[in-house]
Design a protein around this motif. Structure first.
Motif, PDB file in Angstrom:
ATOM      1  N   ALA A  53     -11.701   2.670   4.942  1.00 10.77           N
ATOM      2  CA  ALA A  53     -10.361   2.709   4.338  1.00 10.77           C
ATOM      3  C   ALA A  53      -9.359   2.428   5.437  1.00 10.77           C
ATOM      4  CB  ALA A  53     -10.095   4.091   3.741  1.00 10.77           C
ATOM      5  N   SER A  54      -8.121   2.124   5.050  1.00 13.00           N
ATOM      6  CA  SER A  54      -7.067   1.993   6.066  1.00 13.00           C
ATOM      7  C   SER A  54      -6.765   3.401   6.604  1.00 13.00           C
ATOM      8  CB  SER A  54      -5.823   1.354   5.453  1.00 13.00           C
ATOM      9  OG  SER A  54      -5.474   2.022   4.265  1.00 13.00           O
ATOM     10  N   PRO A  55      -6.329   3.486   7.892  1.00  9.73           N
ATOM     11  CA  PRO A  55      -6.195   4.809   8.518  1.00  9.73           C
ATOM     12  C   PRO A  55      -5.317   5.784   7.730  1.00  9.73           C
ATOM     13  CG  PRO A  55      -6.059   3.087  10.168  1.00  9.73           C
ATOM     14  CD  PRO A  55      -6.132   2.390   8.840  1.00  9.73           C
ATOM     15  N   ALA A  56      -4.285   5.297   7.046  1.00 11.82           N
ATOM     16  CA  ALA A  56      -3.393   6.204   6.307  1.00 11.82           C
ATOM     17  C   ALA A  56      -4.149   6.955   5.207  1.00 11.82           C
ATOM     18  CB  ALA A  56      -2.243   5.410   5.681  1.00 11.82           C
ATOM     19  N   LYS A  57      -5.313   6.438   4.814  1.00  7.28           N
ATOM     20  CA  LYS A  57      -6.047   7.069   3.707  1.00  7.28           C
ATOM     21  C   LYS A  57      -7.289   7.831   4.177  1.00  7.28           C
ATOM     22  CE  LYS A  57      -4.196   3.697   0.519  1.00  7.28           C
ATOM     23  NZ  LYS A  57      -4.454   2.550  -0.336  1.00  7.28           N
ATOM     24  N   HIS A  58      -7.403   7.999   5.520  1.00  2.00           N
ATOM     25  CA  HIS A  58      -8.605   8.672   6.019  1.00  2.00           C
ATOM     26  C   HIS A  58      -8.684  10.137   5.588  1.00  2.00           C
ATOM     27  CE1 HIS A  58      -9.986   5.608   9.305  1.00  2.00           C
ATOM     28  NE2 HIS A  58      -9.814   5.079   8.106  1.00  2.00           N
ATOM     29  N   ASP A 107     -12.181   2.892   9.790  1.00  2.00           N
ATOM     30  CA  ASP A 107     -11.225   1.818   9.499  1.00  2.00           C
ATOM     31  C   ASP A 107     -11.997   0.511   9.278  1.00  2.00           C
ATOM     32  OD1 ASP A 107      -9.193  -0.015   9.363  1.00  2.00           O
ATOM     33  OD2 ASP A 107      -8.183   0.647  11.201  1.00  2.00           O
ATOM     34  N   TYR A 108     -11.774  -0.165   8.139  1.00  4.27           N
ATOM     35  CA  TYR A 108     -12.513  -1.411   7.888  1.00  4.27           C
ATOM     36  C   TYR A 108     -12.064  -2.541   8.813  1.00  4.27           C
ATOM     37  CZ  TYR A 108      -8.532  -1.786   4.637  1.00  4.27           C
ATOM     38  OH  TYR A 108      -7.288  -1.759   4.087  1.00  4.27           O
ATOM     39  N   ARG A 109     -10.969  -2.315   9.566  1.00  9.53           N
ATOM     40  CA  ARG A 109     -10.533  -3.361  10.527  1.00  9.53           C
ATOM     41  C   ARG A 109     -11.144  -3.149  11.906  1.00  9.53           C
ATOM     42  NH1 ARG A 109      -5.541  -2.150   7.971  1.00  9.53           N
ATOM     43  NH2 ARG A 109      -5.094  -3.682   6.348  1.00  9.53           N
ATOM     44  N   PHE A 151     -20.397  -6.473  -4.826  1.00  4.68           N
ATOM     45  CA  PHE A 151     -19.812  -6.372  -6.169  1.00  4.68           C
ATOM     46  C   PHE A 151     -18.482  -7.089  -6.300  1.00  4.68           C
ATOM     47  CE2 PHE A 151     -16.875  -2.624  -5.772  1.00  4.68           C
ATOM     48  CZ  PHE A 151     -17.237  -2.172  -4.522  1.00  4.68           C
ATOM     49  N   ASP A 152     -18.053  -7.778  -5.271  1.00  8.16           N
ATOM     50  CA  ASP A 152     -16.909  -8.689  -5.396  1.00  8.16           C
ATOM     51  C   ASP A 152     -16.703  -9.380  -4.059  1.00  8.16           C
ATOM     52  OD1 ASP A 152     -14.949 -10.112  -6.603  1.00  8.16           O
ATOM     53  OD2 ASP A 152     -13.495  -8.499  -6.749  1.00  8.16           O
ATOM     54  N   SER A 153     -15.755 -10.307  -4.054  1.00  9.77           N
ATOM     55  CA  SER A 153     -15.396 -11.006  -2.825  1.00  9.77           C
ATOM     56  C   SER A 153     -13.875 -11.026  -2.786  1.00  9.77           C
ATOM     57  CB  SER A 153     -15.942 -12.430  -2.844  1.00  9.77           C
ATOM     58  OG  SER A 153     -17.333 -12.397  -2.986  1.00  9.77           O
TER      59      SER A 153
HETATM   60  N1  NAP Z   1     -18.599  -6.232  -9.918  1.00 13.49           N
HETATM   61  C1  NAP Z   1     -18.044  -5.424 -10.785  1.00 13.49           C
HETATM   62  O1  NAP Z   1     -18.563  -5.221 -11.882  1.00 13.49           O
HETATM   63  C2  NAP Z   1     -16.760  -4.740 -10.436  1.00 13.49           C
HETATM   64  C3  NAP Z   1     -16.296  -3.683 -11.240  1.00 13.49           C
HETATM   65  C4  NAP Z   1     -15.106  -3.055 -10.859  1.00 13.49           C
HETATM   66  C5  NAP Z   1     -14.407  -3.486  -9.742  1.00 13.49           C
HETATM   67  N2  NAP Z   1     -14.869  -4.528  -9.015  1.00 13.49           N
HETATM   68  C6  NAP Z   1     -14.178  -5.001  -7.816  1.00 13.49           C
HETATM   69  O2  NAP Z   1     -14.191  -3.937  -6.899  1.00 13.49           O
HETATM   70  C7  NAP Z   1     -13.086  -4.060  -6.022  1.00 13.49           C
HETATM   71  C8  NAP Z   1     -12.350  -2.737  -5.962  1.00 13.49           C
HETATM   72  O3  NAP Z   1     -11.737  -2.521  -7.214  1.00 13.49           O
HETATM   73  P1  NAP Z   1     -10.752  -1.289  -7.411  1.00 13.49           P
HETATM   74  O4  NAP Z   1     -10.234  -1.345  -8.806  1.00 13.49           O
HETATM   75  O5  NAP Z   1     -11.398  -0.059  -6.886  1.00 13.49           O
HETATM   76  O6  NAP Z   1      -9.571  -1.729  -6.425  1.00 13.49           O
HETATM   77  P2  NAP Z   1      -8.520  -0.845  -5.626  1.00 13.49           P
HETATM   78  O7  NAP Z   1      -8.361   0.480  -6.305  1.00 13.49           O
HETATM   79  O8  NAP Z   1      -7.335  -1.694  -5.403  1.00 13.49           O
HETATM   80  O9  NAP Z   1      -9.261  -0.594  -4.239  1.00 13.49           O
HETATM   81  C9  NAP Z   1      -9.414  -1.611  -3.300  1.00 13.49           C
HETATM   82  C10 NAP Z   1      -9.935  -0.974  -2.039  1.00 13.49           C
HETATM   83  O10 NAP Z   1     -10.214  -1.999  -1.094  1.00 13.49           O
HETATM   84  C11 NAP Z   1      -9.852  -1.527   0.176  1.00 13.49           C
HETATM   85  N3  NAP Z   1      -9.664  -2.642   1.097  1.00 13.49           N
HETATM   86  C12 NAP Z   1      -8.564  -3.428   1.263  1.00 13.49           C
HETATM   87  N4  NAP Z   1      -8.798  -4.347   2.230  1.00 13.49           N
HETATM   88  C13 NAP Z   1     -10.073  -4.119   2.665  1.00 13.49           C
HETATM   89  C14 NAP Z   1     -10.890  -4.721   3.644  1.00 13.49           C
HETATM   90  N5  NAP Z   1     -10.467  -5.751   4.399  1.00 13.49           N
HETATM   91  N6  NAP Z   1     -12.139  -4.252   3.819  1.00 13.49           N
HETATM   92  C15 NAP Z   1     -12.613  -3.210   3.089  1.00 13.49           C
HETATM   93  N7  NAP Z   1     -11.877  -2.586   2.131  1.00 13.49           N
HETATM   94  C16 NAP Z   1     -10.622  -3.042   1.938  1.00 13.49           C
HETATM   95  C17 NAP Z   1      -8.623  -0.709  -0.076  1.00 13.49           C
HETATM   96  O11 NAP Z   1      -8.453   0.202   0.978  1.00 13.49           O
HETATM   97  P3  NAP Z   1      -6.975   0.614   1.519  1.00 13.49           P
HETATM   98  O12 NAP Z   1      -6.167   0.879   0.274  1.00 13.49           O
HETATM   99  O13 NAP Z   1      -7.220   1.801   2.348  1.00 13.49           O
HETATM  100  O14 NAP Z   1      -6.455  -0.588   2.264  1.00 13.49           O
HETATM  101  C18 NAP Z   1      -8.963  -0.021  -1.389  1.00 13.49           C
HETATM  102  O15 NAP Z   1      -9.643   1.179  -1.158  1.00 13.49           O
HETATM  103  C19 NAP Z   1     -12.232  -5.199  -6.566  1.00 13.49           C
HETATM  104  O16 NAP Z   1     -12.511  -6.349  -5.848  1.00 13.49           O
HETATM  105  C20 NAP Z   1     -12.705  -5.320  -8.003  1.00 13.49           C
HETATM  106  O17 NAP Z   1     -12.515  -6.579  -8.546  1.00 13.49           O
HETATM  107  C21 NAP Z   1     -16.042  -5.162  -9.334  1.00 13.49           C
END
Ligand code: NAP
Length: 350
Positions: A187-192, A204-206, A250-252
């Motif tokens: 997670a980003s550091p603010a959310k640790h 931190d993912y960075r 599960f996503d890109s």
């Molecule tokens: N395949 C499937 O069936 C499926 C189902 C549901 C969701 N998804 C996918 O899952 C992902 C998450 O969905 P969500 O609804 O949980 O989104 P979300 O609530 O917006 O969460 C996104 C997360 O990604 C983190 N993040 C941002 N930049 C990152 C990086 N460079 N490296 C690692 N993590 C990073 C964020 O962390 P910070 O906020 O700390 O930056 C946040 O915790 C999305 O891509 C969504 O499309 C796929």
């Protein structure tokens, strides 16, 4: 109980409200609320009076035309919802007027009344809070199936959850901790602190050399990595796996693609998945495997959601709710997700 085909319909037009996504760009420009008439239920469908609808990263991707299955603009977004059936169409079995349900129609949830294919429905217990219940529909089933249907991670093992503060990641972290796993959550550091509160060890993912940082926690590697980053990040995730471990892609979503490149982000994952499947067949991966995941409605969806609702009812699971907002604030919720300010799930209450 099943409703006999077409016998429980009530054709009472009512003015409702719906959110519409009108095009690709910024939420403030392309999200608007408008008045609608209540729909009637077509064959194989029901009309649900919506109690709560989820806001998810899928809508951010649809807004940027980066979703793999984009509907045509304009449309009513809303990947999942919970509510009560107010009309049952012909040919629907297993659901009746008045039933409380959860649904994953992929779009159409952000409105007061939604016409939903019965194939997308699952039953919802009466005593559960609507916002908490909707936070488990897509995110909960995704988290549960990735952990329990795609990996062999056993109590005592260590796993890496990317985006542990997000909608999917926070539920996944909680069910993994409940399963007895040690969780490293990026997670980003603010959310640790939030990640620590869920019982995980934040990272931190960075961090420049992520595999090395993970190996400080787990010198032999981890049993599973849950990756929504995609692109070259998948190579780091693969390196972190212990022998016999599973990488779930599960996503890109975070690999820096431009709006409009809707399918391109998924190609690196598909390519790696095929290459590694072949290498595994040839015995060259040390038992490691890569699996791609996409949540879909159906038998397992309803069964796994019922399991999640049992855990919610027992108090084992408490999904993080980032905020409960009216339909008129849908653009604000998307902005919070886009700017990375949300912890957990934003929920719209029509
Ligand atoms: N395949 C499937 O069936 C499926 C189902 C549901 C969701 N998804 C996918 O899952 C992902 C998450 O969905 P969500 O609804 O949980 O989104 P979300 O609530 O917006 O969460 C996104 C997360 O990604 C983190 N993040 C941002 N930049 C990152 C990086 N460079 N490296 C690692 N993590 C990073 C964020 O962390 P910070 O906020 O700390 O930056 C946040 O915790 C999305 O891509 C969504 O499309 C796929």
């Amino acid at each position: 109980m099943s409703a006999p085909a077409g016998t429980e319909t009530t054709h009472r037009a009512r003015t409702g409200r719906a959110v519409r996504m009108t095009g690709s760009g910024e939420p403030e420009q392309h999200i608007e609320t408008h008045a609608t008439d209540r729909p009637t239920a077509g064959r194989g469908k029901v009309v649900v009076e919506v109690e709560a609808a989820g806001v998810s990263y899928a809508e951010v991707q649809m807004l940027q035309h980066l979703h793999p299955f984009p509907p045509r603009f304009p449309f009513v977004p809303g990947y999942d919802l919970v509510g009560r059936i107010v009309e049952v169409g012909a040919g629907v079995t297993g659901f009746a007027n008045g039933d409380r349900v959860a649904a994953m129609p992929r779009y159409g949830g952000w409105q007061t009344h939604a016409e939903i294919p019965a194939a997308c429905l699952a039953h919802l217990p009466e005593d559960l809070d609507a916002a908490e219940a909707v936070a488990l529909v897509t995110n909960g089933v995704t988290a549960w199936q990735m952990l329990h249907r795609l990996t062999d991670a056993a109590p005592g093992d260590t796993v890496l959850v990317h985006g542990a503060s997000g909608g999917v990641g926070s539920v996944l972290t909680r069910i993994a901790v409940h399963h007895g796993l040690r969780v490293i959550g990026t997670a980003s550091p603010a959310k640790h602190d939030a990640v620590r509160d869920m019982g995980a060890e934040p990272l931190d993912y960075r961090t420049p050399d992520l595999p090395a940082a993970v190996r400080q926690f787990a010198p032999d590697g981890v049993s599973a990595v849950f990756d929504h980053i995609g692109g070259k990040g998948l190579d780091d995730s693969w390196k972190i796996l212990a022998p016999g471990g599973t990488l779930v892609s599960f996503d890109s979503s975070v690999a820096g693609y431009r709006p409009g490149q809707w399918f391109r982000p998924h190609l690196p994952a598909l390519r790696r998945s095929l290459t590694r499947a072949l290498a595994r067949l040839l015995g060259r991966t040390g038992g490691r495997r890569m699996r791609m995941y996409y949540v879909k409605p159906g038998k397992n969806f309803a069964a796994d959601l019922a399991t999640m609702y049992d855990l919610l009812g027992q108090g084992v699971l408490r999904p993080e709710i980032a905020g409960r907002l009216p339909l008129d604030d849908a653009a604000r919720a998307l902005r919070e997700l886009l700017d990375g300010r949300a912890v957990g799930k934003y929920v719209l209450i029509p």
